[in-house]
Design an enzyme around this catalytic site. Structure first.
Site, mmCIF file in Angstrom:
data_model
loop_
_atom_site.group_PDB
_atom_site.id
_atom_site.type_symbol
_atom_site.label_atom_id
_atom_site.label_comp_id
_atom_site.label_asym_id
_atom_site.label_seq_id
_atom_site.Cartn_x
_atom_site.Cartn_y
_atom_site.Cartn_z
ATOM 1 N N GLU A 66 0.822 -1.213 0.000
ATOM 2 C CA GLU A 66 0.000 0.000 0.000
ATOM 3 C C GLU A 66 0.855 1.262 0.000
ATOM 4 O OE1 GLU A 66 -2.568 0.371 3.454
ATOM 5 O OE2 GLU A 66 -3.747 1.930 2.473
ATOM 6 N N ARG A 86 -11.264 11.165 4.678
ATOM 7 C CA ARG A 86 -11.147 9.857 5.329
ATOM 8 C C ARG A 86 -12.410 9.480 6.093
ATOM 9 N NH1 ARG A 86 -5.454 7.115 7.451
ATOM 10 N NH2 ARG A 86 -5.616 5.599 5.767
ATOM 11 N N HIS A 106 -5.345 8.171 0.591
ATOM 12 C CA HIS A 106 -3.949 8.519 0.284
ATOM 13 C C HIS A 106 -3.846 9.078 -1.139
ATOM 14 C CE1 HIS A 106 -2.662 6.792 4.017
ATOM 15 N NE2 HIS A 106 -3.020 5.568 3.684
ATOM 16 N N GLU A 122 -12.121 1.711 4.886
ATOM 17 C CA GLU A 122 -11.139 2.039 5.920
ATOM 18 C C GLU A 122 -11.310 3.534 6.195
ATOM 19 O OE1 GLU A 122 -6.583 0.869 6.570
ATOM 20 O OE2 GLU A 122 -6.887 2.614 5.297
HETATM 21 C C1 LER Z 1 -2.639 3.776 6.930
HETATM 22 O O1 LER Z 1 -2.835 5.113 6.671
HETATM 23 C C2 LER Z 1 -3.452 2.934 6.035
HETATM 24 O O2 LER Z 1 -4.033 3.388 5.089
HETATM 25 C C3 LER Z 1 -3.485 1.537 6.357
HETATM 26 O O3 LER Z 1 -4.275 0.841 5.448
HETATM 27 C C4 LER Z 1 -2.067 1.013 6.388
HETATM 28 O O4 LER Z 1 -1.862 0.065 7.343
HETATM 29 MN MN MN Z 2 -5.326 2.202 3.796
#
Ligand code: LER
Ligand code: MN
Length: 270
Positions: A153, A218, A189, A247
């Protein structure tokens, strides 16, 4: 594409972007009640969850295991694949390998996100990248031996200074010639690092093995300003049929984040 939602069992990660917390059985029950296809779990240790109990929980609720996160290796055990300390690097590789041993029987890939670490005063960036390459090479070999997949990732610049974009991850993995490593595209991200999200997805193409489904801030998809339709169109175009896994921050609370995620999922994926 299928829906998934995150469950974090790591108290040290409190405040992090996970929908459900602490209670695996209650979280599976909630995930199924909200209509998710799968759960993505962040265990504190590879041996923390009894595999038989998890199998029963998943079967009872008609859920799959979408992926397993290895971030506890960093937040709880202070391990990193690019540590300046050789012993810690070796422990970090072993931790992810044990996580793969746990996840593989569930056909679930393991994620290397924060476990990649970062370059700092003790490890220059070219050295850290070499350590990362060596670690991914060993993890790829283990994945090959046990018949599983590893997800690498790319993280945003505030979390690592190694690889921040899908294109850089593709270039890095191409050079390594790994066989079992795919890329995790985390839309949060990417929102910080990519010039254009659909283009980044189209260019990464078949490398994409998992998606973290988060809005610009997020929060749950629909609670920010990300334009999801062109992103989904790009994923369809590259033939992606894996998970969109929430997430996201549990805001205003876990259940509202879960409901918003699944509502947006139904609207844009069907
Ligand atoms: C951390 O920012 C993230 O996106 C997780 O998925 C990484 O462990
Ligand atoms: Mn992530």
């Amino acid at each position: 594409m299928k829906s998934a939602v995150t469950i974090c069992l790591v108290p040290e990660a409190r405040g992090g972007p996970f929908v459900y917390w602490d209670d695996l059985a209650a979280a599976c029950q909630q995930a199924a009640a909200r209509g998710f296809d799968a759960v993505e779990i962040f265990p504190p240790d590879p041996e923390a969850i009894n595999p038989q109990e998890l199998r029963t929980l998943l079967d009872d609720h008609g859920l799959s295991l979408a992926a397993v996160g290895s971030g506890a290796g960093w937040v709880k055990h202070h391990l990193a694949l690019t540590s300046s300390d050789e012993t810690i690097r070796a422990k970090a590789v072993a931790f992810v390998q044990r996580m793969m041993d746990f996840a593989a029987p569930f056909d679930a890939p393991v994620i290397v996100g924060s476990m990649q670490g970062k370059a700092d005063a003790h490890v220059a960036q070219p050295v850290a990248l070499r350590y990362l390459g060596n670690a991914l090479f060993k993890l790829d070999e283990h994945a090959h031996n046990i018949g599983t997949t590893l997800l690498y990732e790319p993280l945003n610049r505030y979390e690592t200074n190694l690889i921040n974009t899908l294109a850089d991850a593709v270039q890095f993995l191409n050079a390594l010639q790994t066989q079992q490593v795919k890329i995790l595209a985390d839309l949060f991200h990417m929102n910080l690092e990519e010039a254009n999200l659909p283009d980044a997805i189209r260019n990464a193409g078949a490398w994409i093995g998992h998606v973290h489904f988060a809005d610009s801030n997020r929060r749950a998809a629909g609670f920010g300003h990300t334009d999801f339709l062109p992103i989904i169109a790009a994923l369809v175009e590259v033939g992606y049929d894996g998970y969109l896994s929430a997430e996201v921050l549990p805001l205003p609370d876990s259940d509202t984040a879960a409901r918003q995620t699944i509502a947006t999922f139904r609207q844009i994926v069907g």
